[in-house]
Design an enzyme around this catalytic site. Structure first.
Site, PDB file in Angstrom:
ATOM      1  N   HIS A  51      -8.403 -38.153  -6.456  1.00 20.88           N
ATOM      2  CA  HIS A  51      -9.832 -38.097  -6.784  1.00 20.88           C
ATOM      3  C   HIS A  51     -10.058 -38.670  -8.172  1.00 20.88           C
ATOM      4  CE1 HIS A  51      -8.200 -34.619  -8.787  1.00 20.88           C
ATOM      5  NE2 HIS A  51      -9.354 -34.283  -9.290  1.00 20.88           N
ATOM      6  N   ASP A  99      -7.881 -36.933 -15.496  1.00 21.61           N
ATOM      7  CA  ASP A  99      -6.477 -36.557 -15.640  1.00 21.61           C
ATOM      8  C   ASP A  99      -5.596 -37.135 -14.528  1.00 21.61           C
ATOM      9  OD1 ASP A  99      -8.116 -34.806 -14.172  1.00 21.61           O
ATOM     10  OD2 ASP A  99      -6.593 -33.252 -14.148  1.00 21.61           O
ATOM     11  N   HIS A 100      -6.212 -37.550 -13.429  1.00 25.97           N
ATOM     12  CA  HIS A 100      -5.431 -38.088 -12.312  1.00 25.97           C
ATOM     13  C   HIS A 100      -5.402 -39.614 -12.266  1.00 25.97           C
ATOM     14  CE1 HIS A 100      -4.841 -34.260  -9.986  1.00 25.97           C
ATOM     15  NE2 HIS A 100      -5.698 -33.896 -10.909  1.00 25.97           N
ATOM     16  N   HIS A 119     -12.863 -29.752  -3.160  1.00 26.39           N
ATOM     17  CA  HIS A 119     -12.895 -29.720  -4.624  1.00 26.39           C
ATOM     18  C   HIS A 119     -14.336 -29.919  -5.076  1.00 26.39           C
ATOM     19  CE1 HIS A 119     -11.043 -29.797  -8.509  1.00 26.39           C
ATOM     20  NE2 HIS A 119     -11.351 -31.057  -8.770  1.00 26.39           N
ATOM     21  N   ASP A 143      -5.741 -30.476  -6.375  1.00 23.50           N
ATOM     22  CA  ASP A 143      -7.136 -30.237  -6.716  1.00 23.50           C
ATOM     23  C   ASP A 143      -7.957 -29.875  -5.497  1.00 23.50           C
ATOM     24  OD1 ASP A 143      -6.048 -31.096  -9.115  1.00 23.50           O
ATOM     25  OD2 ASP A 143      -8.012 -31.708  -9.830  1.00 23.50           O
ATOM     26  N   HIS A 178       0.994 -28.886 -10.959  1.00 27.79           N
ATOM     27  CA  HIS A 178      -0.393 -28.898 -11.447  1.00 27.79           C
ATOM     28  C   HIS A 178      -0.741 -27.550 -12.087  1.00 27.79           C
ATOM     29  CE1 HIS A 178      -4.798 -29.507 -11.378  1.00 27.79           C
ATOM     30  NE2 HIS A 178      -4.493 -30.785 -11.346  1.00 27.79           N
TER      31      HIS A 178
END
Lengths: 408, 408
Positions: free
Chosen positions: B60, B64-65, B141, B212, B270
């Protein structure tokens, strides 16, 4: 002031060198020069609070110098920052940051004040405070690239309390006026001259950040009499041509700038990934300018060690598991099995260093036993060696072994 | 297949945990699941060639990803990549990448094929090859977030050479036909049935990446009978409410998914930065599903250790200088001064463990000397302890000490 290199690599990181970023600590505030990938984590690892970052200076819009910006801003947002953040850099920076955060659907809740410089500018003071200012000049790269000088303003001289009292000064306001360079007229009409009571002003310290540039005049102008000049040294002199092609300096170029500008200390960084042994670059620079240091990631450089020691200390250490040399010279890092051995050797050491044969006092059977020649004990030898040992040049790998391409 | 966690932190990195990214190695190809900041360096540090990355799957569009994507692409460009790179992720990814590279004036010279999924999709096979395919399903999410399942196709069963010979099979083409499940008619008219000669098909292995998301049906559907399920465990059950508010799972949620889907192995990652002791999360998950592992950065997880050992091994180790516990349990990392002490203690150990008083054979004066109780020798004690020692729960810091904010 404390200078903390966060990343000393150039375009691509190595396994142990991060992308370019340097933090400057001054009286609790932190200024960031460039923001390479993972700068937010390097700050943390260096022992610096990210919330203390007040201003970020970006030299130019190459990815290796700015891709850490998005992550750092995200984290400041999660930290619920409410202080304004200042970002200084070339035109285009704001638009890029805005697009990225629009895509990730994040609306930053703290103010960012951008100061964008356009191609063609000559000299500008980009930040001014009571105690310091920052000036910028364009350097000579493949695109607009900016060099910065962080300059503390001179502090007023110290008031000689004894002299002041003798002259008849008693009130605080009078002291203050004298300190500010104003003359004071006493009640009896006598004029006390500031110059007689107050000592010479104490010069402010300065930090100059010059990266991604060929040798150029503006670098010298910026660096004039600086306390610390952080200058890129992407290549060594043998790769001078490559340096010119890509708009970079050699270690020697950096040293010439430092020498011409009469800086107090040159720190070289921004090393090409091909140099696994950056002492080669240090040697080259020291040939021209003796007061040169290598930038080590997370190792703080103090302008005033007496006052600044222990303010910043790194939280982590990255160990290169494939670099046997680095591991051996690292005293605190030895596998269990070797420790026993080194303990025994320490006992041997207590004998006179030149005793090749020795007699044991306690055991007849060991009498006259031949002690192995010194050279056969590489571990003990290692502990005495330093990377700078004369006559023993360390090897340089023309390429790093882990990737098959011609990088810079 | 080899699974290598590159970053196991959640929204903000800690001093030793990086932003989310997991690499999957299969027969020389590398697939990247998410690309948190500094993923390019983590690949290198894990011992994986970045040039081997074929496809990047993005879960997504949270910073941070994805913020490692720009740096990785820049490096692939500098490596003069000419292979096509595939990027799978939510809509908007391509536009963001294009804007960033337009700002940095870089035109990528290798092809990138994007596969963008739109909000509202239900199930899609996003990559298909002769030997494997990857399917995607939406998770639950705060924004569109995609879970992926990398599935090797079943391999045909082994041909029983003896049986085949007896049946009269002699040519390569015939063997091939049988292996592909086709029946073969011999010259004399006899029909040899594939099912009689060829064994059962060997099931392919699978890797499922779910991060997530709150606990959701689609995670279970993706994970059904998977070899390895990598599932987020951002929080522990006591912070369940916070997990739901932010669209995340607890360790227990992850374990329930694993149990329901009957996976072979659950790996949790995570972790919120507040957990300096992630064993707390492991304990919680193991309460529900025993076959759970913690994701450790750079530590490879083999689906077939016999064949895959030593293919990937990390190049660096990051030592947390402030984590005394971690340093003590790390046998190879002890300061010089302590080593002498530990040598002495090793000698004591040779006495029977239950001897609290002992008599010295050689020295009368030491007779009956009291040996310090066991608990007063913390170093020796440490070396025997493991983070899992029952009855001795390790402390959990509700916040990390280095930043003053309420993070997740």
């Amino acid at each position: 002031m404390i200078v903390i290199p966060l990343g000393v690599s150039s375009a691509t990181p190595t396994a142990v060198r991060h992308l370019p970023s340097v933090a400057l600590w001054r009286e609790g505030s932190v200024f960031l020069f460039d923001c390479g990938e993972n700068a937010q984590m390097r700050l943390l690892q260096a022992g610096i609070k990210r919330s203390k970052v007040d201003t970020i200076f970006i030299s130019h819009l190459d990815g290796d110098h700015i891709f850490g910006l998005f992550g750092l801003l995200s984290t400041l947002q999660l930290q619920r920052r409410d202080k304004t953040l200042h970002i200084v850099g070339p035109q285009g920076l704001k638009k890029m940051v805005d697009t990225v955060f629009k895509t990730t659907e994040v609306e930053l809740e703290f103010d960012i004040k951008y100061k964008e410089l356009k191609d063609g500018f000559e000299h500008e003071v980009v930040l001014e405070d009571e105690e310091y200012y920052v000036e910028a000049r364009p350097l000579k790269h493949t695109k607009l690239c900016i060099g910065y000088r962080f300059q503390e303003k001179d502090k007023p001289g110290k008031v000689d309390a004894e002299k002041a009292e003798t002259a008849g000064i008693s009130e605080d306001a009078q002291f203050k006026a004298l300190k500010n360079g104003e003359d004071v007229t006493l009640e009896d009409g006598t004029v006390v001259h500031s110059a007689d009571i107050v000592g010479d002003p104490r010069p402010g310290q300065s930090f100059v950040y010059v990266t991604d540039t060929e040798f150029c005049e503006n670098a010298i102008r910026l660096a004039e009499n600086a306390t610390i000049l952080y200058h890129e040294a992407t290549f060594g002199e043998p790769l001078k041509e490559k340096a010119e092609d890509t708009g970079h300096s050699s270690a020697q170029d950096a040293a010439i700038v430092a020498k011409t500008a009469k800086v107090e200390r040159l720190v070289i960084g921004h090393f090409s990934a091909r140099y696994s042994n950056q002492f080669l670059l240090l040697k080259e620079a020291r040939g021209v300018f003796e007061k040169t240091w290598l930038a080590y990631e997370l190792r703080p450089i103090f302008t005033n060690p007496a006052q600044e020691k222990d303010i910043i200390s790194p939280r982590v250490e990255i160990i290169d598991l494939k670099d046997k040399r680095a591991q051996k010279s690292r005293k605190t890092f030895k596998p269990e099995a070797k420790r026993k051995g080194s303990f025994k050797k320490r006992r041997f050491k207590r004998k006179p260093a030149n005793a090749r044969y020795y007699k044991s006092d306690s055991d007849q059977s060991r009498r006259g036993r031949y002690k192995k020649p010194y050279k056969q004990r590489p571990e003990e030898d290692q502990s005495k060696s330093s990377p700078h040992r004369p006559g023993k040049p360390l090897p340089i790998t023309p390429r790093t072994p882990f990737d098959d391409f011609d990088r810079f």
